[in-house]
Design a protein around this motif. Structure first.
Motif, PDB file in Angstrom:
ATOM      1  N   GLY A  32       0.785  -1.221   0.000  1.00  0.00           N
ATOM      2  CA  GLY A  32       0.000   0.000   0.000  1.00  0.00           C
ATOM      3  C   GLY A  32       0.817   1.270   0.000  1.00  0.00           C
ATOM      4  N   THR A  33       2.079   1.200  -0.434  1.00  0.00           N
ATOM      5  CA  THR A  33       2.929   2.383  -0.467  1.00  0.00           C
ATOM      6  C   THR A  33       3.543   2.555  -1.846  1.00  0.00           C
ATOM      7  OG1 THR A  33       4.956   1.233   0.219  1.00  0.00           O
ATOM      8  CG2 THR A  33       3.516   2.073   1.966  1.00  0.00           C
ATOM      9  N   THR A  34       4.049   3.750  -2.091  1.00  0.00           N
ATOM     10  CA  THR A  34       4.713   4.096  -3.344  1.00  0.00           C
ATOM     11  C   THR A  34       6.108   4.609  -3.031  1.00  0.00           C
ATOM     12  OG1 THR A  34       2.619   4.660  -4.413  1.00  0.00           O
ATOM     13  CG2 THR A  34       4.608   5.587  -5.379  1.00  0.00           C
ATOM     14  N   GLN A  35       7.084   4.177  -3.821  1.00  0.00           N
ATOM     15  CA  GLN A  35       8.453   4.627  -3.622  1.00  0.00           C
ATOM     16  C   GLN A  35       8.563   6.144  -3.804  1.00  0.00           C
ATOM     17  OE1 GLN A  35      11.308   2.525  -3.000  1.00  0.00           O
ATOM     18  NE2 GLN A  35      12.202   4.511  -2.517  1.00  0.00           N
ATOM     19  N   MET A  36       9.276   6.831  -2.901  1.00  0.00           N
ATOM     20  CA  MET A  36       9.567   8.249  -3.066  1.00  0.00           C
ATOM     21  C   MET A  36      10.800   8.362  -3.953  1.00  0.00           C
ATOM     22  SD  MET A  36       8.916   9.899   0.713  1.00  0.00           S
ATOM     23  CE  MET A  36       9.431  11.527   0.169  1.00  0.00           C
ATOM     24  N   ALA A  37      10.600   8.738  -5.212  1.00  0.00           N
ATOM     25  CA  ALA A  37      11.713   8.852  -6.154  1.00  0.00           C
ATOM     26  C   ALA A  37      11.380   9.932  -7.168  1.00  0.00           C
ATOM     27  CB  ALA A  37      11.954   7.521  -6.862  1.00  0.00           C
ATOM     28  N   TRP A  38      12.363  10.778  -7.453  1.00  0.00           N
ATOM     29  CA  TRP A  38      12.163  11.898  -8.372  1.00  0.00           C
ATOM     30  C   TRP A  38      13.258  11.893  -9.419  1.00  0.00           C
ATOM     31  CZ3 TRP A  38      12.651  13.265  -2.967  1.00  0.00           C
ATOM     32  CH2 TRP A  38      11.418  13.263  -2.303  1.00  0.00           C
ATOM     33  N   SER A  39      12.897  12.252 -10.633  1.00  0.00           N
ATOM     34  CA  SER A  39      13.848  12.325 -11.734  1.00  0.00           C
ATOM     35  C   SER A  39      14.955  13.323 -11.411  1.00  0.00           C
ATOM     36  CB  SER A  39      13.109  12.737 -13.006  1.00  0.00           C
ATOM     37  OG  SER A  39      14.013  13.199 -13.979  1.00  0.00           O
ATOM     38  N   TYR A  40      16.197  12.881 -11.572  1.00  0.00           N
ATOM     39  CA  TYR A  40      17.319  13.788 -11.365  1.00  0.00           C
ATOM     40  C   TYR A  40      17.239  14.956 -12.335  1.00  0.00           C
ATOM     41  CZ  TYR A  40      22.118  15.508 -11.040  1.00  0.00           C
ATOM     42  OH  TYR A  40      23.219  16.316 -10.895  1.00  0.00           O
ATOM     43  N   LYS A  41      16.876  14.689 -13.592  1.00  0.00           N
ATOM     44  CA  LYS A  41      16.785  15.750 -14.584  1.00  0.00           C
ATOM     45  C   LYS A  41      15.707  16.763 -14.218  1.00  0.00           C
ATOM     46  CE  LYS A  41      18.513  13.231 -18.641  1.00  0.00           C
ATOM     47  NZ  LYS A  41      18.182  12.745 -20.008  1.00  0.00           N
ATOM     48  N   GLY A  42      14.600  16.286 -13.622  1.00  0.00           N
ATOM     49  CA  GLY A  42      13.547  17.204 -13.221  1.00  0.00           C
ATOM     50  C   GLY A  42      14.005  18.144 -12.124  1.00  0.00           C
ATOM     51  N   LEU A  43      14.673  17.587 -11.109  1.00  0.00           N
ATOM     52  CA  LEU A  43      15.180  18.429 -10.024  1.00  0.00           C
ATOM     53  C   LEU A  43      16.307  19.331 -10.526  1.00  0.00           C
ATOM     54  CD1 LEU A  43      15.221  15.933  -7.009  1.00  0.00           C
ATOM     55  CD2 LEU A  43      13.390  17.445  -7.782  1.00  0.00           C
ATOM     56  N   GLU A  44      17.104  18.839 -11.464  1.00  0.00           N
ATOM     57  CA  GLU A  44      18.178  19.659 -12.017  1.00  0.00           C
ATOM     58  C   GLU A  44      17.609  20.839 -12.811  1.00  0.00           C
ATOM     59  OE1 GLU A  44      22.427  18.631 -14.044  1.00  0.00           O
ATOM     60  OE2 GLU A  44      20.654  18.021 -15.181  1.00  0.00           O
ATOM     61  N   ALA A  45      16.462  20.622 -13.475  1.00  0.00           N
ATOM     62  CA  ALA A  45      15.818  21.727 -14.185  1.00  0.00           C
ATOM     63  C   ALA A  45      15.413  22.825 -13.209  1.00  0.00           C
ATOM     64  CB  ALA A  45      14.598  21.212 -14.952  1.00  0.00           C
ATOM     65  N   GLY A  46      15.009  22.427 -11.984  1.00  0.00           N
ATOM     66  CA  GLY A  46      14.703  23.420 -10.966  1.00  0.00           C
ATOM     67  C   GLY A  46      15.930  24.197 -10.535  1.00  0.00           C
ATOM     68  N   VAL A  47      17.061  23.510 -10.397  1.00  0.00           N
ATOM     69  CA  VAL A  47      18.310  24.177 -10.037  1.00  0.00           C
ATOM     70  C   VAL A  47      18.718  25.156 -11.137  1.00  0.00           C
ATOM     71  CG1 VAL A  47      20.760  23.842  -9.557  1.00  0.00           C
ATOM     72  CG2 VAL A  47      19.077  22.247  -8.613  1.00  0.00           C
ATOM     73  N   ASP A  48      18.546  24.751 -12.392  1.00  0.00           N
ATOM     74  CA  ASP A  48      18.894  25.625 -13.513  1.00  0.00           C
ATOM     75  C   ASP A  48      18.024  26.885 -13.503  1.00  0.00           C
ATOM     76  OD1 ASP A  48      20.176  26.123 -16.226  1.00  0.00           O
ATOM     77  OD2 ASP A  48      18.066  26.046 -16.794  1.00  0.00           O
ATOM     78  N   MET A  49      16.726  26.732 -13.237  1.00  0.00           N
ATOM     79  CA  MET A  49      15.834  27.894 -13.150  1.00  0.00           C
ATOM     80  C   MET A  49      16.271  28.824 -12.018  1.00  0.00           C
ATOM     81  SD  MET A  49      13.212  29.708 -14.032  1.00  0.00           S
ATOM     82  CE  MET A  49      12.161  28.741 -15.130  1.00  0.00           C
ATOM     83  N   PHE A  50      16.623  28.238 -10.883  1.00  0.00           N
ATOM     84  CA  PHE A  50      17.075  29.058  -9.753  1.00  0.00           C
ATOM     85  C   PHE A  50      18.321  29.868 -10.119  1.00  0.00           C
ATOM     86  CE2 PHE A  50      20.082  29.423  -6.219  1.00  0.00           C
ATOM     87  CZ  PHE A  50      19.357  30.235  -5.347  1.00  0.00           C
ATOM     88  N   GLU A  51      19.296  29.226 -10.753  1.00  0.00           N
ATOM     89  CA  GLU A  51      20.537  29.915 -11.082  1.00  0.00           C
ATOM     90  C   GLU A  51      20.315  31.015 -12.116  1.00  0.00           C
ATOM     91  OE1 GLU A  51      23.102  26.757 -12.276  1.00  0.00           O
ATOM     92  OE2 GLU A  51      23.625  26.190 -10.205  1.00  0.00           O
TER      93      GLU A  51
END
Length: 300
Positions: A32-51
């Motif tokens: 009844g659970t789902t793995q907590m996992a996020w695309s590295y590229k997706g999070l990296e796109a957030g870092v790129d927007m921040f910079e």
């Protein structure tokens, strides 16, 4: 700010991104659970927007990813709760990702993670059917704990939207289509978590101030991101009952032992009948300056 706030209504129970065999799962999945996992590229796109946007919106600010709401508590093993860990992983290799005490993290640059399509994998779980991205936290250093900056909030919103557009096809289509007809999601009022429970926010922009009281103790607030009268340098000060939030906890002062003093030799206490004295009214109690002597009966 939670990604669910930015996504269209009804997106709170999305199916998780299919990982298949691409990711090295940390331990067996709980029913009844789902793995907590996020695309590295997706999070990296957030870092790129921040910079790219921080020089204008939040110069000198720092960004971290914080754990989203809704995750399940850590599992219990051998009578104690397991530590929460994170890794950058794909099938065949993984590297640990350091977590701060509050479980936030900074995404490190990693060429192999980018080229191999890696994921950031947590040891924690979501309830089945729930999928949320990490919360973006942008903060200017040296601000008091109860003070936020408007430009930081605007940039956190833009980063969160960038991750949604990168990772979630449905949200990307809806967000792009919405921008054709009205202001974008970061040009409107948006809900954020408050730094602490509060019942008053003071907006300060130069010499201009406005106090916005709240009814009762609140945990979230509505930030006017699209209001031009509040520039990026506007400071939001949160207070609870007129004091900085979180309200300081009163620390009891240490009780100092009473200081003894010498009895005058020329004035000895008059002897009293023993039946008029309480048991604690001994001669020793009379040697302490702060001792309060209350006889059981009124002595004439």
């Amino acid at each position: 700010m939670a990604a669910l706030i930015l996504a269209p209504q009804g997106a709170s129970a999305q199916a998780p991104s299919p990982l298949g065999d691409a990711v090295t799962i940390v331990g067996p999945l709980q029913p009844g659970t789902t793995q907590m996992a996020w695309s590295y590229k997706g999070l990296e796109a957030g870092v790129d927007m921040f910079e790219r946007r921080s020089p204008r919106l939040a110069p000198g600010a720092l960004m971290r990813y914080q754990m989203p709401k809704g995750m399940l508590p850590p599992r219990e093993k051998d009578g104690k709760l397991e530590d929460t860990t994170a890794t950058i992983a794909v099938k065949g290799w993984s590297v640990p990702l350091p977590l701060a005490p509050d479980l936030s993290f900074v995404l490190p640059p990693n060429d192999r993670a980018r080229s191999d399509g890696a994921y950031v994998v947590m040891s924690r779980r979501f309830p089945s059917g729930l999928y949320q991205h990490p919360i973006v936290s942008v903060r200017t250093p040296d601000l008091p704990q109860n003070v936020l900056r408007m430009g930081d909030l605007r940039l956190a919103c833009e980063v969160q939207v960038r991750i949604l557009k990168k990772d979630m096809l449905r949200e990307r289509i809806l967000l792009d289509a919405k921008s054709w007809f009205e202001k974008g999601p970061c040009e409107q009022d948006r809900m954020f978590d408050a730094p602490a429970p509060y019942n008053s926010i003071t907006y300060t922009a130069g010499s201009r101030k406005q106090v916005m009281p709240a009814s009762g103790k609140q945990l979230a607030f509505n930030a006017p991101l699209g209001d031009d009268k509040w520039p990026d340098d506007t400071l939001l000060t949160f207070e609870l009952d007129g004091e900085p939030a979180p309200k300081p906890v009163a620390v009891p002062r240490p009780v100092q032992p009473p200081k003894p003093f010498n009895m005058p030799t020329d004035s000895q206490p008059a002897p009293l009948p023993l039946e008029l004295l309480e048991p604690d009214l001994s001669r020793e109690s009379l040697l302490y300056q702060d001792a309060e002597v209350i006889p059981a009966t009124t002595h004439p």
